[in-house]
Design a protein around this motif. Structure first.
Motif, PDB file in Angstrom:
ATOM      1  N   MET A  15       0.829  -1.213   0.000  1.00 28.99           N
ATOM      2  CA  MET A  15       0.000   0.000   0.000  1.00 28.99           C
ATOM      3  C   MET A  15       0.863   1.263   0.000  1.00 28.99           C
ATOM      4  SD  MET A  15      -1.594   0.394   3.845  1.00 28.99           S
ATOM      5  CE  MET A  15      -2.725  -0.984   3.691  1.00 28.99           C
ATOM      6  N   TYR A  23      -5.295  -1.656  -3.363  1.00 28.73           N
ATOM      7  CA  TYR A  23      -6.740  -1.814  -3.184  1.00 28.73           C
ATOM      8  C   TYR A  23      -7.307  -2.793  -4.209  1.00 28.73           C
ATOM      9  CZ  TYR A  23     -11.715  -0.668  -3.090  1.00 28.73           C
ATOM     10  OH  TYR A  23     -13.082  -0.739  -3.021  1.00 28.73           O
ATOM     11  N   GLY A 272     -15.717  -0.813   0.385  1.00 27.37           N
ATOM     12  CA  GLY A 272     -14.441  -0.201   0.024  1.00 27.37           C
ATOM     13  C   GLY A 272     -13.838   0.548   1.187  1.00 27.37           C
ATOM     14  N   MET A 276     -10.133   0.023   3.022  1.00 27.07           N
ATOM     15  CA  MET A 276      -9.120   1.072   3.036  1.00 27.07           C
ATOM     16  C   MET A 276      -8.839   1.637   4.425  1.00 27.07           C
ATOM     17  SD  MET A 276      -9.608   3.160  -0.525  1.00 27.07           S
ATOM     18  CE  MET A 276     -11.281   3.700  -0.212  1.00 27.07           C
TER      19      MET A 276
END
Length: 480
Positions: A15, A23, A272, A276
């Protein structure tokens, strides 16, 4: 075992190297979605849909506790009906998909594929509501909507997505405003208590409010990369839609009045957000309360006599206190461990011949990888406690990350420095002029996220953009 884990994890981009690719890797490798032959649309696989089912289940209970009932409206909206509310139409026209033919025959009137259902509910309310005795109407529908997005990303922005949309009608402006705030707070509590995702509650500016609304309220979450995610919205329509659709009722004095309406929605983009906020370079990290599988039992040397049988027995017992699964596949233990981490299952329970002989097992937390030895006869009692600890710890870490990435800007130069070098929310005073919003967006790609309910500290006397007198604190930020 180490090699198995390395192979699986190597499939995920770090990341820190490329957050966007990380992602995408996670949603694919954790088998949450697959791409479909319809451009911009996704296939939600069982692992992803299981998360949505739990979101739906939990929210539905909370909605009904406030008196809300579920209904279902048609997928199609006649163009003439959509045109009844001018501001609303202008806000959605660029994203609308149209049906022009039925079979081989051209339709006399185009049909819009539902991007949202305000106009359908208004048409329904027109005949349904006649008297003050008919109010309030508190409805919600679970459905999919279509918006023809130019750029799409799984869960965050797709041309068709799942959501719920609440639509209520009230006798007074005060009741409508109260319901709007009530539902926003319901969303915020759900995100924090169930998704372990801290949010900022506030009102959108005039520029950012929903098309046709009198006021829009929002919850804003901060992702790991410092970008904001609008995670749920609640809209107060006043009587604007009622006037456009002539929705009137007779009050207690036998006078005609227009109803006051609200609308509120939350969608699969929350999945999502979960990814995240909580994920890491090994994959998903799911909060226990939303995880489809909360505990996976992994037998070690499962071909040895009694191991698999004991693992099945333990899994069955755990099924009474949590959502448990047995991994009795032929994969190596190392591969199973890394797969559990990839899928974000909150805990794994390692059980081998020596563990059985000693009357214990090893519980491994996904969030911290801490290993906890637990006696087998205490596992069913202790595991729920471990899951609750994980849930609260995940919220605390996410909140600490969010709070460490909130910056104060007192003038244009400070905002410029922060926007260019410090990811996160930026607190700055605002004069109320849209020109300043437009300039900050053009100069630094930051937008006004909200005017917070619970944080209106006067950190400066002047607007962070133009320097004119200012009295409203705004959270600014880059966003998804």
């Amino acid at each position: 075992m180490a090699n198995d884990k390395k192979k699986l994890v190597e499939a995920i981009t770090s990341m820190e190297d490329d957050f966007a690719q990380w992602y995408t890797d996670v949603v694919k490798k954790a088998e949450l979605i697959d791409y479909s032959s319809v451009k911009g649309c996704m296939i939600i696989k069982p692992a992803g849909y299981g998360i949505w089912e739990n979101i739906q289940k939990e929210l539905d209970i909370r909605f009904k506790e406030t008196g809300v009932e579920n209904v279902y409206m048609p997928l199609f909206i006649p163009e003439s009906l959509l045109q009844r509310e001018k501001d609303h139409v202008e806000g959605f026209v660029p994203e609308v998909a149209w049906v022009t033919h039925g079979g081989l025959n051209e339709l006399q009137e185009r049909l819009c594929v539902r991007p949202t259902s305000e106009t359908l509910f208004c048409d329904f309310y027109h005949d349904l509501i006649q008297s003050y005795r008919d109010l309030p109407k508190l409805y919600n529908q679970w459905c999919s909507v279509v918006r023809w997005e130019k750029e799409t990303r799984p869960f965050l922005r797709s041309r068709e997505f799942l959501w719920q949309e609440g639509h209520t009608a009230h006798a007074t402006a005060e009741e409508a405003k109260e319901r709007t705030i009530q539902m926003l707070n319901l969303y915020a509590d759900f995100c924090e208590e169930v998704l372990a995702m801290p949010v900022i509650r506030g009102q959108k500016t005039e520029k950012e409010k929903f098309a046709g609304a009198e006021a829009t309220y929002t919850i804003e979450a901060l992702m790991h990369d410092g970008k904001a995610l609008q995670s749920g919205t609640s809209h107060n329509f006043g009587d604007g839609f009622a006037r456009a659709f002539e929705i009137q009722y007779t009050d207690k004095e036998n006078k005609l009045q227009y109803v006051h309406q609200t609308s509120w929605g939350l969608s699969t983009r929350l999945i999502g957000g979960i990814i995240m906020v909580h994920g890491d370079d090994s994959g998903l990290v799911l909060p226990p309360r939303i995880a489809p599988v909360q505990a996976v039992v992994i037998p070690i040397q499962q071909r040895k006599e009694g191991v698999l049988e004991k693992a099945k027995e333990i899994c069955a017992a755990l099924g009474k206190v949590c959502r448990a699964k047995l991994d009795d596949s032929d994969k190596s233990p190392g591969w199973k461990f890394s797969e559990q981490e990839m899928r974000g299952i909150p805990v794994r329970i390692e059980l081998g011949p020596k563990d059985i002989e000693a009357g214990k097992c090893v519980v491994v937390r996904r969030d911290t990888r801490e290993k906890i030895e637990v006696a087998l006869d205490e596992l069913s009692a202790k595991l729920p406690q471990i899951l609750e600890t994980i849930q609260s710890d995940m919220f605390a870490r996410a909140k600490a990350h969010r709070d460490a990435h909130i910056w104060d800007a007192h003038n244009y130069e400070e905002l410029k420095e922060i926007a260019e070098h410090k990811p996160g929310f930026i607190r700055g005073m605002w004069c109320g002029e849209q020109a300043c919003e437009d300039k900050l967006k053009e100069d630094f790609t930051v937008t006004s996220r909200c005017m917070p309910f619970h944080d209106q500290e006067q950190i400066a006397d002047t607007c962070v953009c133009c320097g004119k007198p200012a009295h409203r604190l705004v959270y600014w930020g880059k966003s998804y």
